[in-house]
Motif scaffolding. Structure first.
Motif, PDB file in Angstrom:
ATOM      1  N   LYS A   1       0.930  -1.174  -0.178  1.00  0.00           N
ATOM      2  CA  LYS A   1      -0.128   0.160  -0.055  1.00  0.00           C
ATOM      3  C   LYS A   1       0.877   1.290   0.230  1.00  0.00           C
ATOM      4  O   LYS A   1       1.885   1.242   0.374  1.00  0.00           O
ATOM      5  CB  LYS A   1      -0.938   0.111   1.160  1.00  0.00           C
ATOM      6  CG  LYS A   1      -1.952  -0.876   1.135  1.00  0.00           C
ATOM      7  CD  LYS A   1      -3.185  -0.668   1.982  1.00  0.00           C
ATOM      8  CE  LYS A   1      -4.637  -1.224   2.038  1.00  0.00           C
ATOM      9  NZ  LYS A   1      -5.437  -1.160   2.900  1.00  0.00           N
TER      10      LYS A   1
ATOM     11  N   LYS B   1      -6.902  10.494  -1.268  1.00  0.00           N
ATOM     12  CA  LYS B   1      -8.302  10.159  -1.738  1.00  0.00           C
ATOM     13  C   LYS B   1      -8.233   9.558  -3.247  1.00  0.00           C
ATOM     14  O   LYS B   1      -8.863   8.852  -3.570  1.00  0.00           O
ATOM     15  CB  LYS B   1      -8.998  11.466  -1.633  1.00  0.00           C
ATOM     16  CG  LYS B   1      -9.534  12.028  -0.477  1.00  0.00           C
ATOM     17  CD  LYS B   1     -10.449  13.094  -0.480  1.00  0.00           C
ATOM     18  CE  LYS B   1     -11.020  13.307   1.050  1.00  0.00           C
ATOM     19  NZ  LYS B   1     -11.854  14.811   0.999  1.00  0.00           N
TER      20      LYS B   1
ATOM     21  N   GLY C   1      -7.213   6.167  -3.265  1.00  0.00           N
ATOM     22  CA  GLY C   1      -8.063   5.391  -3.001  1.00  0.00           C
ATOM     23  C   GLY C   1      -7.549   4.369  -1.642  1.00  0.00           C
ATOM     24  O   GLY C   1      -6.851   4.630  -0.828  1.00  0.00           O
ATOM     25  N   ASP C   2      -8.286   3.100  -1.828  1.00  0.00           N
ATOM     26  CA  ASP C   2      -8.019   2.063  -0.950  1.00  0.00           C
ATOM     27  C   ASP C   2      -6.561   1.679  -0.754  1.00  0.00           C
ATOM     28  O   ASP C   2      -5.992   0.869   0.324  1.00  0.00           O
ATOM     29  CB  ASP C   2      -8.859   0.762  -1.067  1.00  0.00           C
ATOM     30  CG  ASP C   2     -10.412   1.273  -0.553  1.00  0.00           C
ATOM     31  OD1 ASP C   2     -10.763   2.302  -0.054  1.00  0.00           O
ATOM     32  OD2 ASP C   2     -11.046   0.405  -1.090  1.00  0.00           O
ATOM     33  N   ASP C   3      -5.838   1.945  -1.863  1.00  0.00           N
ATOM     34  CA  ASP C   3      -4.326   1.596  -1.939  1.00  0.00           C
ATOM     35  C   ASP C   3      -3.433   2.521  -0.948  1.00  0.00           C
ATOM     36  O   ASP C   3      -2.148   2.604  -1.127  1.00  0.00           O
ATOM     37  CB  ASP C   3      -3.998   1.932  -3.391  1.00  0.00           C
ATOM     38  CG  ASP C   3      -2.600   1.663  -3.586  1.00  0.00           C
ATOM     39  OD1 ASP C   3      -2.121   0.583  -3.169  1.00  0.00           O
ATOM     40  OD2 ASP C   3      -1.906   2.093  -4.314  1.00  0.00           O
TER      41      ASP C   3
ATOM     42  N   ILE D   1      -2.269   4.785   2.615  1.00  0.00           N
ATOM     43  CA  ILE D   1      -2.527   5.155   4.085  1.00  0.00           C
ATOM     44  C   ILE D   1      -2.051   6.438   4.306  1.00  0.00           C
ATOM     45  O   ILE D   1      -0.927   6.739   3.975  1.00  0.00           O
ATOM     46  CB  ILE D   1      -1.629   4.060   4.860  1.00  0.00           C
ATOM     47  CG1 ILE D   1      -2.051   2.631   4.869  1.00  0.00           C
ATOM     48  CG2 ILE D   1      -1.425   4.294   6.272  1.00  0.00           C
ATOM     49  CD1 ILE D   1      -1.358   1.552   5.346  1.00  0.00           C
TER      50      ILE D   1
END
Length: 402
Positions: A107, A189, A192-194, A196
Motif C-alpha cells: 500500500k 483520496k 483510494g484504498d491503496d 495509508i
C-alpha cells in the motif's frame, strides 16, 4: 556536442537558482540569465533534435540544479516543445528501457503537515505500531547500516563518515504546513484504498522507516540542505583506492570528512525539538538523505518529495547532485519528483493533484507531469496566475518516465 567553457554556464545557473530560491521571479536579471543558458546549453543541440519529442537529461555539475523545462526557446518555454525527464547516470537509460520483473508493491504511504512541535519525550511512551506490520528500525540499526553503506568497518568509532545526522545540525524551526495536509489528504483520496494517510503527530519517522515497497510514497513537508563545509585537510585525502575507506585525512581525524547525504533531509513530527533532545531521538524526527538511501523501496513506482530543497545538494562533478532525490533512487524508487527551490503551497498542490489524476488514469509518468506543468503555465490571466516558471518548474522528474 562540446558546449564550451563551464564558467559562463555556472554563473548563469547560480544567478537563476539564487533568484528562484529567494522567490524573486520578477527580477530584471532573471530572464536574461535564462536566455543565456538557453543559448549556451540548448541552442547548440537544436539542429540534432528536430524529430525528438522526449529529452532525457543526465546533468552534471551545476546543470544538476537547473530545470531545463524553463529554458526559453523563441517565445516559448522548452516544456512547451518537449517532454523532459532526468536520469542520474547514462546507464540508467538502458536499465529503464529494459526493466526487470516488477516487484510486488504494498500500500502507498502519504504523509503531510507533520506536527513539528510534537514532544517526542511524551510521544515515545506510545510508539506507533510498525507500518505494514514491520517494526521500525532503531537509531542503532540505522547507524550500523550507515557504516556498512559507507564501506566503513563498524568497529571504527562513530565519525562524520558514519553518522546519519550532520554534526552541524543544530535544530531548525519548521512552521506548520496546513496546505501540505490538504494536498496529502487529496492525494490519498485519489489513490483510494491503496493508500495509508499519516498527518500531524502520526507523520512519524518510525512509520516511514518501517515501510516496505509502497507503490507510492508521497511526503509533503519541509526539506532542508546544510551548506557545504570547508575543511583544511579535505584535499589531503589519500584516495588511492576507490573501493575502500581511505582512513582519516593526513594530519587529521575521521571527523574531517562528512557524507553529503547527512547534510540534507526532511522534517517529520517532532522536528522542532531536535535541538533540545538527544542525538538518538533527533534522528527520529529528521530523515536524512543517508537514511533515505537505506529504505526498502524496491518496487516503488513513485516517490514525490513535495518539500522545499528536496532536490538540492552538494554538487559533485561526475556524481550529479548528492541529495534526497538521489538518495531515494538509491533506495530503489523507480521515479522521484523533487524540488529545486522553496515552492508555493497552492501551486504545488495543484501540480500534484493534476499529475496524480493523470497518472492514475494511465498516462505515462513524464507525459502526466508535463501536462500538469502546462496546466499551470497556461493559467496566465486567471484568478490564480501560476504561469511564471517559479511556480511550475520547481520540480523535476528523475528516473522511469513511462
Amino acid at each position: 556536442m562540446d558546449l564550451g567553457e563551464a564558467a559562463p554556464i555556472n554563473e548563469a545557473v547560480e544567478l537563476v537558482c539564487k533568484r528562484m530560491s529567494a522567490g524573486q521571479f520578477a527580477a530584471k536579471d532573471l530572464s536574461p540569465a535564462l536566455q543565456r543558458l538557453s543559448d549556451l546549453v540548448y541552442a547548440p543541440l537544436v539542429k540534432h533534435l528536430t524529430n525528438v519529442s522526449h529529452l532525457i537529461v543526465c546533468p552534471d555539475g551545476q546543470l544538476s540544479r537547473l530545470p531545463f523545462e524553463m529554458l526559453p526557446v523563441g517565445n516559448k518555454f522548452l516544456i512547451e516543445e518537449k517532454t523532459i525527464s532526468y536520469v542520474t547516470s547514462g546507464r540508467e537509460v538502458v536499465r529503464i528501457a529494459c526493466p526487470k520483473t516488477r516487484i510486488q508493491s504494498s500500500k502507498s504511504l502519504v504523509m503531510g503537515n507533520p506536527d513539528f512541535d510534537l514532544d517526542l519525550k511524551v510521544a515515545q511512551a506510545s510508539q506507533p505500531a510498525g507500518f505494514a506490520g514491520i517494526p521500525a528500525r532503531s537509531s542503532r540499526d540505522a547507524k550500523q547500516d550507515a557504516s556498512q553503506l559507507a564501506g566503513v568497518t563498524p568497529a571504527l568509532p562513530l565519525s562524520a563518515a558514519t553518522r546519519s545526522l550532520s554534526r552541524d545540525y543544530r535544530g531548525m524551526t519548521f512552521t506548520p504546513l496546513p496546505g501540505s495536509g490538504v494536498e496529502a489528504t487529496n492525494v490519498a483520496k485519489l489513490l483510494g484504498d491503496d493508500a495509508i494517510l499519516r498527518l500531524g503527530a502520526d507523520a512519524r519517522e518510525a512509520e516511514l522507516k518501517a515501510v516496505v515497497s509502497p507503490r507510492v510514497l508521497h511526503l509533503a513537508t519541509h526539506g532542508f540542505f546544510l551548506s557545504d563545509q570547508e575543511f583544511k585537510h579535505t584535499n589531503s585525502l589519500d584516495l588511492s583506492s576507490a573501493f575502500t575507506w581511505p582512513g582519516p585525512p593526513k594530519g587529521g581525524t575521521p571527523n574531517d570528512w562528512e557524507n553529503p547525504l547527512v547534510r540534507c533531509g526532511i522534517a517529520l513530527a517532532g522536528a522542532n525539538h531536535a535541538q533540545q533532545i538527544t542525538n538518538a531521538i533527533a534522528e527520529d524526527v529528521v530523515l536524512t538523505g543517508l537514511e533515505a538511501s537505506l529504505l526498502n523501496l524496491q518496487g516503488t513506482e513513485l516517490v514525490i518529495l513535495s518539500a522545499c530543497d528536496s532536490g538540492t545538494g552538494e554538487v559533485k562533478i561526475g556524481e550529479a547532485v548528492m541529495s534526497l532525490r538521489r538518495a531515494f533512487r538509491i533506495a530503489g524508487a523507480e521515479t522521484v519528483l523533487a524540488s529545486h527551490w522553496p515552492e508555493n503551497d497552492q501551486a504545488t498542490s495543484l501540480l500534484m493533484m493534476e499529475f496524480m489524476r493523470r497518472w492514475r488514469a494511465g498516462e505515462p509518468r513524464a507525459k502526466a507531469w508535463r501536462e500538469a506543468q502546462l496546466t499551470l503555465l497556461r493559467s496566465k490571466g486567471a484568478k490564480q496566475d501560476f504561469s511564471n516558471p517559479f511556480f511550475w518548474s520547481a520540480f523535476t522528474l528523475t528516473g522511469q518516465w513511462n
